[in-house]
Design a protein around this motif. Structure first.
Motif, PDB file in Angstrom:
ATOM      1  N   THR A  21      28.322  58.614  83.443  1.00 11.99           N
ATOM      2  CA  THR A  21      28.091  57.340  84.131  1.00 11.99           C
ATOM      3  C   THR A  21      28.878  57.277  85.430  1.00 11.99           C
ATOM      4  O   THR A  21      28.358  56.839  86.468  1.00 11.99           O
ATOM      5  N   SER A  24      27.231  59.548  87.940  1.00 15.98           N
ATOM      6  CA  SER A  24      26.005  58.933  88.442  1.00 15.98           C
ATOM      7  C   SER A  24      26.324  57.862  89.480  1.00 15.98           C
ATOM      8  O   SER A  24      25.629  57.744  90.499  1.00 15.98           O
ATOM      9  N   THR A  25      27.361  57.085  89.239  1.00 16.81           N
ATOM     10  CA  THR A  25      27.748  56.044  90.183  1.00 16.81           C
ATOM     11  C   THR A  25      28.200  56.647  91.509  1.00 16.81           C
ATOM     12  O   THR A  25      27.808  56.182  92.588  1.00 16.81           O
TER      13      THR A  25
END
Length: 124
Positions: A21, A24-25
Motif C-alpha cells: 500500500t 502504491s501511494t
C-alpha cells in the motif's frame, strides 16, 4: 495456518499489505508529479482526469456489486467442499460487467474530451 506458525504468517501478511500500500501511494504520487510536469494545466488534462475519476467510480461500484453477489455463493460452496472453486455466478458476471464498465468509461472519456476542448476558430 493453524499451529504455532499461524500467528507469524498473519503478521507477515499484514506487513506485506502495508508495504505494498505504501509503495502504491508513493508510485501514485510520482505518477501525478510526472503528469503535472509533462502536461501542465490544460483542458485536455482536465478531461483525462475527469474520465479517470468516472472510471474509478464505475469500477468501484462494479467491484462492490460483484463482491456482494459472489461472496455468498463462494462461501456456501467453500463450506460444502474442501477445495473451493470459482463459482458460476462470478464467471458469468465478470466478463460482461467488465465490458460494460470499459464501454461506459470510453463513452464518458469521449464526452468529457469533446466538452472540454475549445471551440474551433472560424474565419470570416
Amino acid at each position: 495456518m493453524g499451529g504455532p506458525g499461524g500467528r507469524w504468517s498473519i503478521a507477515r501478511a499484514a506487513v506485506l499489505v502495508t508495504g505494498l500500500t505504501a509503495a502504491s501511494t508513493v508510485l501514485g504520487f510520482l505518477r501525478d508529479v510526472v503528469v503535472a510536469a509533462v502536461f501542465g494545466a490544460s483542458a485536455e488534462l482536465d478531461a483525462w482526469l475527469v474520465a479517470q475519476g468516472v472510471l474509478n467510480v464505475v469500477l468501484g461500484l462494479l467491484a462492490w456489486a460483484m463482491a456482494r453477489s459472489v461472496t455468498p455463493v463462494t462461501s456456501r460452496k467453500a463450506a460444502r467442499s474442501v477445495r473451493p472453486t470459482l463459482s458460476r455466478a462470478s464467471a458469468t458476471t465478470s466478463g460482461p460487467g467488465c465490458a460494460t464498465a470499459a464501454g461506459m468509461c470510453w463513452r464518458y472519456a469521449e464526452t468529457a474530451a469533446i466538452q472540454s476542448s475549445p471551440a474551433p476558430k472560424t474565419t470570416s
